[in-house]
Each structure stands twice: as structure tokens, then as C-alpha cells.
Scaffold this motif. Structure first.
Motif, PDB file in Angstrom:
ATOM      1  N   LYS A 177      -1.035  -0.045  -2.381  1.00  0.00           N
ATOM      2  CA  LYS A 177      -2.182  -0.071  -2.681  1.00  0.00           C
ATOM      3  C   LYS A 177      -2.063   1.038  -4.127  1.00  0.00           C
ATOM      4  N   ASP A 178      -1.775   1.990  -3.779  1.00  0.00           N
ATOM      5  CA  ASP A 178      -1.329   3.512  -4.512  1.00  0.00           C
ATOM      6  C   ASP A 178      -0.001   3.821  -5.193  1.00  0.00           C
ATOM      7  N   PHE A 179       1.450   3.149  -4.621  1.00  0.00           N
ATOM      8  CA  PHE A 179       2.537   2.427  -4.737  1.00  0.00           C
ATOM      9  C   PHE A 179       2.310   2.426  -6.031  1.00  0.00           C
ATOM     10  N   LEU A 180       1.420   1.261  -5.814  1.00  0.00           N
ATOM     11  CA  LEU A 180       1.738  -0.256  -6.967  1.00  0.00           C
ATOM     12  C   LEU A 180       0.410   0.556  -8.411  1.00  0.00           C
ATOM     13  N   LYS A 181      -0.402   1.788  -7.842  1.00  0.00           N
ATOM     14  CA  LYS A 181      -0.903   2.433  -8.918  1.00  0.00           C
ATOM     15  C   LYS A 181      -0.080   3.491  -9.873  1.00  0.00           C
ATOM     16  N   GLY A 182       0.626   3.929  -9.378  1.00  0.00           N
ATOM     17  CA  GLY A 182       1.924   4.680  -9.612  1.00  0.00           C
ATOM     18  C   GLY A 182       1.005   5.849  -9.410  1.00  0.00           C
ATOM     19  N   ARG A 183       0.617   6.352  -7.983  1.00  0.00           N
ATOM     20  CA  ARG A 183      -0.073   7.384  -7.136  1.00  0.00           C
ATOM     21  C   ARG A 183       0.435   7.336  -6.122  1.00  0.00           C
ATOM     22  N   ILE A 184       1.383   8.290  -6.185  1.00  0.00           N
ATOM     23  CA  ILE A 184       2.286   8.472  -5.384  1.00  0.00           C
ATOM     24  C   ILE A 184       3.871   9.687  -5.005  1.00  0.00           C
ATOM     25  N   PRO A 233      -0.800  18.048   0.068  1.00  0.00           N
ATOM     26  CA  PRO A 233      -1.723  18.062  -1.431  1.00  0.00           C
ATOM     27  C   PRO A 233      -1.285  17.753  -2.550  1.00  0.00           C
ATOM     28  N   GLU A 234      -2.796  17.596  -3.127  1.00  0.00           N
ATOM     29  CA  GLU A 234      -2.982  16.512  -4.235  1.00  0.00           C
ATOM     30  C   GLU A 234      -1.286  16.437  -5.502  1.00  0.00           C
ATOM     31  N   ALA A 235      -0.760  16.343  -5.992  1.00  0.00           N
ATOM     32  CA  ALA A 235       0.082  16.212  -7.293  1.00  0.00           C
ATOM     33  C   ALA A 235       0.076  16.354  -8.243  1.00  0.00           C
ATOM     34  N   ALA A 236       0.034  16.812  -9.202  1.00  0.00           N
ATOM     35  CA  ALA A 236       0.313  15.961 -11.285  1.00  0.00           C
ATOM     36  C   ALA A 236       0.801  14.566 -10.848  1.00  0.00           C
ATOM     37  N   GLN A 237       0.292  13.890 -10.923  1.00  0.00           N
ATOM     38  CA  GLN A 237       1.097  12.417 -11.804  1.00  0.00           C
ATOM     39  C   GLN A 237       1.776  12.183 -13.064  1.00  0.00           C
ATOM     40  N   ASP A 238       1.763  13.189 -13.975  1.00  0.00           N
ATOM     41  CA  ASP A 238       1.310  13.527 -15.524  1.00  0.00           C
ATOM     42  C   ASP A 238       2.328  11.652 -15.624  1.00  0.00           C
ATOM     43  N   GLY A 239       3.814  12.053 -14.448  1.00  0.00           N
ATOM     44  CA  GLY A 239       4.963  11.046 -15.508  1.00  0.00           C
ATOM     45  C   GLY A 239       4.145   9.766 -14.446  1.00  0.00           C
ATOM     46  N   GLY A 240       3.283   9.254 -14.348  1.00  0.00           N
ATOM     47  CA  GLY A 240       2.989   7.766 -13.458  1.00  0.00           C
ATOM     48  C   GLY A 240       2.751   7.180 -14.331  1.00  0.00           C
ATOM     49  N   LEU A 258       5.548  12.316   0.182  1.00  0.00           N
ATOM     50  CA  LEU A 258       5.220  11.102   1.289  1.00  0.00           C
ATOM     51  C   LEU A 258       6.615   9.903   0.797  1.00  0.00           C
ATOM     52  N   PHE A 259       6.468  10.184  -1.361  1.00  0.00           N
ATOM     53  CA  PHE A 259       7.624   9.169  -1.138  1.00  0.00           C
ATOM     54  C   PHE A 259       9.452   9.698  -0.194  1.00  0.00           C
ATOM     55  N   LYS A 260       9.868  10.455  -0.041  1.00  0.00           N
ATOM     56  CA  LYS A 260      10.551  11.115   0.892  1.00  0.00           C
ATOM     57  C   LYS A 260      10.746  10.396   2.095  1.00  0.00           C
ATOM     58  N   LEU A 261       8.938  10.914   2.576  1.00  0.00           N
ATOM     59  CA  LEU A 261       8.889  10.022   3.983  1.00  0.00           C
ATOM     60  C   LEU A 261       8.898   8.219   4.414  1.00  0.00           C
ATOM     61  N   ALA A 262       8.885   7.936   3.483  1.00  0.00           N
ATOM     62  CA  ALA A 262       9.093   6.398   3.300  1.00  0.00           C
ATOM     63  C   ALA A 262      10.695   6.150   2.980  1.00  0.00           C
ATOM     64  N   GLN A 319       2.459  -0.873   9.773  1.00  0.00           N
ATOM     65  CA  GLN A 319       1.846   0.269  11.269  1.00  0.00           C
ATOM     66  C   GLN A 319       2.410   1.587   9.944  1.00  0.00           C
ATOM     67  N   VAL A 320       3.409   1.134   9.693  1.00  0.00           N
ATOM     68  CA  VAL A 320       4.837   2.365   9.149  1.00  0.00           C
ATOM     69  C   VAL A 320       3.654   3.057   7.662  1.00  0.00           C
ATOM     70  N   PHE A 321       3.415   1.654   7.118  1.00  0.00           N
ATOM     71  CA  PHE A 321       2.327   2.689   6.096  1.00  0.00           C
ATOM     72  C   PHE A 321       1.393   3.156   6.647  1.00  0.00           C
ATOM     73  N   ASP A 322       0.480   2.680   7.652  1.00  0.00           N
ATOM     74  CA  ASP A 322      -1.135   3.570   8.112  1.00  0.00           C
ATOM     75  C   ASP A 322      -0.158   4.579   8.236  1.00  0.00           C
ATOM     76  N   GLU A 323       0.834   5.083   9.163  1.00  0.00           N
ATOM     77  CA  GLU A 323       0.864   6.045   9.493  1.00  0.00           C
ATOM     78  C   GLU A 323       1.709   6.994   7.930  1.00  0.00           C
ATOM     79  N   LEU A 324       2.303   6.271   7.051  1.00  0.00           N
ATOM     80  CA  LEU A 324       3.003   7.188   5.573  1.00  0.00           C
ATOM     81  C   LEU A 324       0.970   7.531   5.144  1.00  0.00           C
ATOM     82  N   ASP A 325       0.145   6.653   4.803  1.00  0.00           N
ATOM     83  CA  ASP A 325      -1.102   6.641   4.463  1.00  0.00           C
ATOM     84  C   ASP A 325      -1.730   8.248   5.174  1.00  0.00           C
ATOM     85  N   LYS A 326      -1.761   7.905   6.520  1.00  0.00           N
ATOM     86  CA  LYS A 326      -2.209   9.061   7.144  1.00  0.00           C
ATOM     87  C   LYS A 326      -1.454  10.900   6.858  1.00  0.00           C
TER      88      LYS A 326
END
Length: 312
Positions: A54-61, A244-251, A65-69, A231-238
Motif C-alpha cells: 500500500k505504501d509503495f503504491l502511494k509512492g511512499r517508499i 528514519p523518514e526521508a523526504a519524498q519530494d519526487g514521489g 527499503l527499496f534496496k532491501l526489497a 512474509q517478505v513484505f511484512d519483514e520489510l515493513d518492520k
């Protein structure tokens, strides 16, 4: 976009699949493609409602975390394609062996090199949830190769569908280069028409000589594959919650599909500013205008289409 008779730039004539061979016959409820479609609907719904997706679909990635995915994908596809190579001559899988068109391991290695540098292999490791997924793929490939169909289906068909939407989301949200570094995973240079290729792939699945019991086991395995992904999604979510929160100006604003314009990441009220900086909603009253309603509908359609098919 090349036509069915043309290969993409850099691919020699004869190296790309000839999609004009695809037969779009009417399907039967007993065809494997239909059994998989119907039998995994509930798993689709659960997967698309995980917080990570859900966060990915909103551009909130977040980039980390994307690197770990991407790391998780690398280990998953390495296992899958190793077992596909092992079973490329098996009658229960051979018709679905398309290494030139589908294999993702090399593309993922390029993405990891971009994110982690030349010594990326020394910096990445398989997570616990991903390892469970990898172990299952190896077991299937070595002991029950007919079930490998389920894992290939859930991965590649998703990559060619909603995955193409997420490619754009990631590129904009993370401000990745327009030359597609970091998102090579989503790029299928040897497929000129994704829709026709998917039709061919499903036709090949339906032509496999499988009895009813085996088809039911494949559907069961596809649902198992969904669970591994979740299960991988849940692991990534945790992990994501600890970053830390990062700016998503280019979201890339992909609406969450619930019809509330205030959920737009650029909506003025959410940002606490007078007026609106959202490129789609200059003021809340504008939401009543036909053009804005059309844009909202398009956002909803995009989000739904991506979530319905993309897994991780």
C-alpha cells in the motif's frame, strides 16, 4: 515500442519471441490459467493490502527499503531461475522456459551494483523470510518440478503487469535516473508486447499435460507463493518502521483508491498550508470539477491495477 515482427534495439533478428504465433483461444474453467486466476483471488487481496504494498503504491517508499526489497528479489529469482534451468527439459515445465524473455537475475545484479557499488555481493545477504521462500523453491525444483509452474506464474506474470506501474512509481519517488539504473528488474527488453506474451504464456500453461489433482496442487502452491511474498513484505515493513523518514519530494502520487482527495500526498490541508500545492488539487472546491474527478478515477484505476497483479 517494436511491433511483433521487430526486435528491440540491440537484439538480433531471431533472438526475440515471435508473438504472432500466439493463439488467443477461449479458455475453459478447467484450464490451469483460469484455475489459478480464480484460486488465488483471496491471496491477491491479502497481498495487495499489506502495508508495504500500500505504501509503495502511494509512492511512499524509502530508498534503503527499496534496496532491501531488491536484495530479496535477487535471492528469490536466483533460486527460481536455477530451478527453471534444472527443469528446462522436463515435460511438466519445458513449455514455460523463456530465459531470454523472462530471466531477471542478471537485471537484478545490475540494480544491486547501482545501489551498492562494485562490491555489492559482499554487502548483501538473504533475509530470514526470503530464505524460507528460497528453500521452498529449491525443494519444488528438485522434488516436485510440476509445482515450479506456480512460482513462475506468480512472479513473472506480476512483473509484466502491475510491476510496470511500480517501475514508474519507484523511478519518480526515488528520483532514479531516466536511463533506468536501479530499475532494470522491471525492464524486459526481449518482450515487445507484454499483453501478447502473457497470452502466449497462459496458452502454454493450459497446454501442459496435467491431471486434475496436479492442477489443484499447482493452485495450492501458488497460494503458498503468495504467503511467502507476504512474509517478505511484512519483514520489510518492520524494517521500514525503524528507518528514519526521508523526504519524498519526487514521489509519484498514486491514490489509495478510497476516494478521499485529502489523502493525496500533496494535498494542502495535509501539508498545513493555505491553498494547495498538489498539482491536481488547487483547492478543495476544485475536487468537484469534472477534470479532477477524471484524474481521481485514473489514479484509482492505476493503483488497483498495480496491486491486483504485482507481488513484491
Amino acid at each position: 515500442m517494436p511491433s511483433a515482427m521487430e526486435g528491440p534495439e540491440g537484439v538480433e533478428e531471431g533472438e526475440i519471441l515471435r508473438y504472432e504465433e500466439t493463439e488467443d483461444d477461449s479458455v475453459s474453467p478447467t484450464d490451469l490459467s483460469e484455475l489459478l486466476k480464480e484460486g488465488t483471488k483471496e491471496s491477491h487481496d491479502r497481498a495487495e493490502n499489506t502495508q508495504f504494498v500500500k505504501d509503495f503504491l502511494k509512492g511512499r517508499i524509502k530508498k534503503e527499503l527499496f534496496k532491501l526489497a531488491t536484495v530479496a528479489l535477487y535471492f528469490t529469482y536466483s533460486a527460481l531461475e536455477e530451478e527453471m534451468d534444472r527443469n528446462k527439459d522436463s515435460p511438466v515445465f519445458a513449455p514455460l522456459y523463456f530465459p531470454l524473455e523472462l530471466h531477471r537475475r542478471e537485471a537484478l545484479a545490475k540494480d544491486l551494483k547501482y545501489f551498492y557499488g562494485e562490491d555489492w555481493e559482499e554487502k548483501v545477504q538473504c533475509s530470514e523470510a526470503t530464505q524460507h521462500y528460497v528453500d521452498r523453491i529449491h525443494h519444488v525444483g528438485q522434488h516436485e518440478p510440476e509445482l515450479l509452474v506456480a512460482h513462475a506464474y506468480t512472479r513473472y506474470m506480476g512483473d509484466l503487469s502491475g510491476g510496470q506501474v511500480l517501475k514508474k512509481v519507484a523511478q519518480r519517488a526515488l528520483k532514479l535516473p531516466s536511463t533506468e539504473e536501479g530499475i532494470q528488474f522491471y525492464t524486459f527488453d526481449s518482450i515487445s508486447n507484454a499483453q501478447q506474451f502473457k497470452q502466449l504464456y497462459r496458452a502454454r500453461m493450459n497446454a501442459l499435460d496435467l491431471d486434475k489433482n496436479t492442477k489443484e496442487r499447482i493452485v495450492e502452491e501458488a497460494n503458498r507463493a503468495f504467503r511467502f511474498n507476504m512474509q517478505v513484505f511484512d519483514e520489510l515493513d518492520k524494517i521500514g518502521r525503524s528507518l528514519p523518514e526521508a523526504a519524498q519530494d519526487g514521489g509519484f502520487p498514486v491514490h489509495d483508491g478510497k476516494g478521499d482527495l485529502r489523502k493525496c500526498p500533496y494535498y494542502a490541508d495535509k501539508l498545513g498550508k493555505a491553498g494547495s500545492s498538489c498539482p491536481y488539487h488547487a483547492a478543495s472546491a476544485l475536487a468537484k470539477q469534472p477534470l479532477v474527478q477524471l484524474i481521481l478515477a485514473a489514479c484509482v484505476a492505476v493503483a488497483a491495477g498495480a496491486a491486483a497483479w504485482y507481488l513484491m
